[in-house]
Design a protein around this motif. Structure first.
Motif, mmCIF file in Angstrom:
data_model
loop_
_atom_site.group_PDB
_atom_site.id
_atom_site.type_symbol
_atom_site.label_atom_id
_atom_site.label_comp_id
_atom_site.label_asym_id
_atom_site.label_seq_id
_atom_site.Cartn_x
_atom_site.Cartn_y
_atom_site.Cartn_z
ATOM 1 N N ALA A 1 0.816 -1.208 0.000
ATOM 2 C CA ALA A 1 0.000 0.000 0.000
ATOM 3 C C ALA A 1 0.847 1.253 0.000
ATOM 4 O O ALA A 1 0.525 2.238 -0.675
ATOM 5 N N MET A 2 1.955 1.248 0.734
ATOM 6 C CA MET A 2 2.734 2.460 0.904
ATOM 7 C C MET A 2 3.476 2.852 -0.358
ATOM 8 O O MET A 2 3.896 3.989 -0.493
ATOM 9 N N GLY A 3 3.663 1.928 -1.282
ATOM 10 C CA GLY A 3 4.501 2.244 -2.424
ATOM 11 C C GLY A 3 3.819 2.197 -3.769
ATOM 12 O O GLY A 3 4.481 2.312 -4.797
ATOM 13 N N THR A 4 2.516 2.041 -3.777
ATOM 14 C CA THR A 4 1.875 1.776 -5.063
ATOM 15 C C THR A 4 0.853 2.820 -5.467
ATOM 16 O O THR A 4 0.120 3.365 -4.659
ATOM 17 N N ASN B 1 -1.265 7.725 -1.182
ATOM 18 C CA ASN B 1 -1.803 8.463 -0.038
ATOM 19 C C ASN B 1 -3.160 9.079 -0.326
ATOM 20 O O ASN B 1 -3.713 9.784 0.517
ATOM 21 N N GLY B 2 -3.687 8.859 -1.513
ATOM 22 C CA GLY B 2 -5.007 9.379 -1.851
ATOM 23 C C GLY B 2 -5.033 10.851 -2.187
ATOM 24 O O GLY B 2 -6.113 11.412 -2.420
ATOM 25 N N ASN B 3 -3.866 11.497 -2.234
ATOM 26 C CA ASN B 3 -3.834 12.943 -2.441
ATOM 27 C C ASN B 3 -4.102 13.356 -3.881
ATOM 28 O O ASN B 3 -4.462 14.511 -4.141
ATOM 29 N N SER B 4 -3.910 12.462 -4.801
ATOM 30 C CA SER B 4 -4.101 12.803 -6.204
ATOM 31 C C SER B 4 -4.879 11.695 -6.903
ATOM 32 O O SER B 4 -4.567 10.516 -6.747
ATOM 33 N N ARG C 1 -9.353 4.580 -1.762
ATOM 34 C CA ARG C 1 -8.575 3.454 -1.230
ATOM 35 C C ARG C 1 -8.484 3.562 0.282
ATOM 36 O O ARG C 1 -8.560 4.652 0.854
ATOM 37 N N ASP C 2 -8.297 2.417 0.904
ATOM 38 C CA ASP C 2 -8.043 2.314 2.341
ATOM 39 C C ASP C 2 -6.838 1.400 2.495
ATOM 40 O O ASP C 2 -6.955 0.178 2.335
ATOM 41 N N ASN C 3 -5.683 1.973 2.776
ATOM 42 C CA ASN C 3 -4.459 1.181 2.851
ATOM 43 C C ASN C 3 -4.480 0.200 4.024
ATOM 44 O O ASN C 3 -3.853 -0.861 3.960
ATOM 45 N N THR D 1 -7.320 -2.183 0.130
ATOM 46 C CA THR D 1 -8.448 -2.230 -0.799
ATOM 47 C C THR D 1 -8.599 -0.900 -1.523
ATOM 48 O O THR D 1 -8.406 0.164 -0.929
ATOM 49 N N VAL D 2 -8.923 -1.014 -2.805
ATOM 50 C CA VAL D 2 -9.226 0.138 -3.648
ATOM 51 C C VAL D 2 -10.643 -0.055 -4.189
ATOM 52 O O VAL D 2 -11.020 -1.172 -4.566
ATOM 53 N N TRP D 3 -11.407 1.016 -4.229
ATOM 54 C CA TRP D 3 -12.778 0.941 -4.730
ATOM 55 C C TRP D 3 -12.959 1.850 -5.954
ATOM 56 O O TRP D 3 -12.252 2.847 -6.114
ATOM 57 N N LEU D 4 -13.942 1.495 -6.763
ATOM 58 C CA LEU D 4 -14.370 2.356 -7.858
ATOM 59 C C LEU D 4 -15.897 2.459 -7.772
ATOM 60 O O LEU D 4 -16.597 1.481 -8.057
ATOM 61 N N GLN D 5 -16.367 3.610 -7.335
ATOM 62 C CA GLN D 5 -17.797 3.868 -7.284
ATOM 63 C C GLN D 5 -18.239 4.393 -8.639
ATOM 64 O O GLN D 5 -17.710 5.409 -9.106
#
Length: 128
Positions: free
Chosen positions: A33-36, A58-61, A76-78, A82-86
């Motif tokens: 999670a931290m590097g992707t 980090n979800g910033n961009s 995403r929630d590291n 998990t990553v989501w697409l609504q």
């Protein structure tokens, strides 16, 4: 190695919504999670795989294809890997197999070949 597994696809009428999930697992998931940079792609029959949305670790961009801006939201929630697409206001042209992907970099890329890991895909079908 990291494994990505998508879920949440299905059949929906035009104007409806779906939420796709991409869960990561594997031996190196603790550092994953931290590097992707995480992305969602889609591929319709007879077409090339195309970038849909992406998010920094980090979800910033976040980035979106023009065709989905204002309708789709990536998150995403590291802690949950998990990553989501609504996906809201779905259209028949959104019909495709949706793939999640990840690359070990801060920034994203619209090119599928720049990604290191891929899920198996989940079918999304939007009826008119």
């Amino acid at each position: 190695q990291v494994q990505l597994v998508e879920s949440g696809g299905g059949l929906v009428q035009a104007g409806g919504s779906l939420r796709l999930s991409c869960a990561a697992s594997g031996r190196t998931v603790s550092s994953y999670a931290m590097g992707t940079y995480a992305g969602w792609f889609r591929q319709a029959p007879g077409k090339e795989r195309e970038f849909v949305a992406g998010i920094t670790w980090n979800g910033n961009s976040k980035s979106y294809a023009d065709s989905v801006k204002g309708r789709f939201t990536i998150s995403r929630d590291n802690a949950k890997n998990t990553v989501w697409l609504q996906m809201n206001s779905l259209k028949p042209e959104d019909t495709a197999v949706y793939y999640c992907a990840a690359r070990y970099a801060y920034s994203g890329s619209p090119s599928p070949e720049r990604y290191d890991y891929w899920g198996q895909g989940t079918q999304v079908t939007v009826s008119s």
